[in-house]
Scaffold this active site. Structure first.
Site, PDB file in Angstrom:
ATOM      1  N   THR A 328      50.359  45.110  50.993  1.00 22.84           N
ATOM      2  CA  THR A 328      51.358  44.206  51.569  1.00 22.84           C
ATOM      3  C   THR A 328      52.389  43.798  50.514  1.00 22.84           C
ATOM      4  O   THR A 328      52.231  44.076  49.327  1.00 22.84           O
ATOM      5  CB  THR A 328      50.700  42.911  52.121  1.00 22.84           C
ATOM      6  OG1 THR A 328      50.249  42.122  51.020  1.00 22.84           O
ATOM      7  CG2 THR A 328      49.524  43.227  53.028  1.00 22.84           C
ATOM      8  N   CYS A 329      53.431  43.113  50.966  1.00 22.56           N
ATOM      9  CA  CYS A 329      54.526  42.740  50.062  1.00 22.56           C
ATOM     10  C   CYS A 329      54.289  41.425  49.341  1.00 22.56           C
ATOM     11  O   CYS A 329      55.173  40.917  48.657  1.00 22.56           O
ATOM     12  CB  CYS A 329      55.831  42.669  50.832  1.00 22.56           C
ATOM     13  SG  CYS A 329      56.377  44.291  51.327  1.00 22.56           S
ATOM     14  N   ASP A 330      53.110  40.845  49.505  1.00 26.39           N
ATOM     15  CA  ASP A 330      52.815  39.551  48.906  1.00 26.39           C
ATOM     16  C   ASP A 330      52.140  39.738  47.549  1.00 26.39           C
ATOM     17  O   ASP A 330      51.190  40.521  47.424  1.00 26.39           O
ATOM     18  CB  ASP A 330      51.881  38.800  49.866  1.00 26.39           C
ATOM     19  CG  ASP A 330      51.677  37.367  49.458  1.00 26.39           C
ATOM     20  OD1 ASP A 330      51.987  37.015  48.301  1.00 26.39           O
ATOM     21  OD2 ASP A 330      51.195  36.597  50.300  1.00 26.39           O
ATOM     22  N   ASN A 367      51.354  41.602  57.710  1.00 20.55           N
ATOM     23  CA  ASN A 367      52.374  42.586  57.312  1.00 20.55           C
ATOM     24  C   ASN A 367      52.258  43.884  58.115  1.00 20.55           C
ATOM     25  O   ASN A 367      52.770  44.931  57.718  1.00 20.55           O
ATOM     26  CB  ASN A 367      52.233  42.909  55.813  1.00 20.55           C
ATOM     27  CG  ASN A 367      53.548  42.816  55.052  1.00 20.55           C
ATOM     28  OD1 ASN A 367      53.591  43.027  53.843  1.00 20.55           O
ATOM     29  ND2 ASN A 367      54.642  42.517  55.714  1.00 20.55           N
TER      30      ASN A 367
END
Ligand SMILES: *Cc1c(COP(=O)(O)O)cnc(C)c1O
Length: 380
Positions: A328-330, A367
């Site tokens: 994910t982008c986190d 996401n």
């Protein structure tokens, strides 16, 4: 123990991320529990991993179940229904305890027809149970030391031992039946004295209840917390069992039924996660790998369970310290900042053993990435 060649084959067949459940290991873990704690009936804590196949396998070898929500109750009920015929009317509560001290009124109403066994730890809950589940039997959850547990479980629930008998008598006064006590020493408890102290606290409460005229206590639920062998520092289960057995024999006569609610101990070592490398970069001199599973998914235990999982590669070779991130982008999606891995290429496979507890169970769809696919091996 699932071999590397098997993991590779399964990943090829099903794709990744893949959550592999070894039912042979589940049966071994249950057998070990029973071997060393023969007096204790194991109620598998379904929240550790609620896959119906796991419930079924544990039921088949003799386990009972600890549930804490109606969906968990239904998973168990659906999978053990077939034994209804060969048992008494109240068969189900030899097989299930509803071990959430706080229950919504709707939940109590749904449970009541089954004459459930439920836990409680406060006066408001007595009123609620009286009104919405008058046919329930009760176990009082007491607060006990959680010193040194990986996950603390006594700040949210548990009556102070000094108030225990008052709470038992209040339930009796309300016309309810208190059958015994329960506690939880904290998850992944490596400080075995927690169990010794908790059993002693419970024995004192049994004694005080008796002295104050309450003579109907017949069960002690020693909860969960039994540690999984994540690393060599965890002492063997038999060492803990020996301490528990000694206290039980000394303090609780034969006719008192002893229950436990092992979650992690039964499932942690039974599952392995296989993921693949989907990205690779060198940042600030450190090799970073991006894999297709992370903390919003099977590695959720990194966040919620305070657990560290070792990652290994299927490929051999000289290793170096790397960071491993989820898809994910986190930035929170960090599986580890220090893993020993060989030089890996895109599509190379990595795996994590002992990842059966509090992992897949708390996967999200964050996401847009779905939870890992599940595959079962050695089912009968
Ligand atoms: C979570 C939980 C368990 C299981 O604990 P483990 O540490 O996984 O053995 C047992 N009982 C209750 C009430 C729980 O909340």
């Amino acid at each position: 123990m699932i071999r590397k060649s098997t993991l590779k084959k399964l990943a090829k067949e099903h794709g990744t991320p893949l959550f592999v459940v070894d039912h042979e290991q589940l049966r071994r873990n249950y057998a070990e529990f029973k071997k060393y704690l023969p007096r204790v009936q194991a109620y598998y804590a379904v929240k550790a991993n609620a896959l119906p196949e796991i419930v079924k396998t544990l039921f088949d070898v003799g386990a009972s179940f600890d549930v804490a929500s109606m969906p968990e109750f239904r998973i168990v009920h659906e999978n053990i229904k077939h034994m209804r015929d060969r048992d008494r009317q109240d068969w189900i509560w030899d097989k299930i305890i509803y071990a959430n001290p706080i229950k919504a009124t709707e939940t109590l109403e749904e449970l009541d027809p089954y004459k459930p066994l439920v836990t409680y730890d406060n006066y408001e809950e007595i009123k609620k149970i009286k009104k919405h589940a008058p046919h329930a039997g009760l176990a009082l959850r007491i607060k006990v030391p959680n010193t040194g547990a990986m996950v603390e479980l006594s700040s949210k629930f548990g009556a102070p031992p000094g108030e225990a008998v008052d709470l038992i008598l209040a339930a009796e006064e309300a016309g309810l039946m208190v059958e015994g006590l329960s506690f939880h020493v904290g998850s992944q408890t490596t400080n075995f004295e927690n169990y010794v102290q908790a059993i002693n606290l419970a024995a004192n409460i049994f004694k005080e209840a008796d002295e104050r005229g309450y003579k109907r206590m017949f069960l002690l639920d020693i909860g969960g917390g039994f540690p999984a062998p994540y690393d060599a520092n965890v002492q063997p289960f038999r060492v803990l069992a020996k301490k528990i057995n000694a206290e039980l024999t000394r303090l609780f006569p034969r006719e008192i039924q002893i229950l436990a609610e092992p979650g992690r101990f039964l499932v942690a070592t039974a599952c392995t996660l296989v993921a693949k490398v989907i990205g690779k970069a060198d940042r600030d001199g450190k090799r970073c790998y991006y894999i297709n599973d992370g903390v919003y998914h099977t590695f959720s235990g990194v966040i919620f369970d305070h657990c560290k999982y070792r990652l290994k590669a299927l490929k051999e070779g000289p290793t170096r310290i790397c960071a491993v991130f989820g898809p994910t982008c986190d930035a929170l999606d960090t599986v580890s900042l220090a893993e020993e891995l060989p030089d890996l290429d895109l599509d190379d496979l990595v795996y994590s053993k002992n990842i059966g507890a509090y992992s897949h169970a708390s996967s999200t769809y964050f996401n847009g990435f779905p939870p890992a696919q599940v595959v079962h091996v050695n089912q009968t």
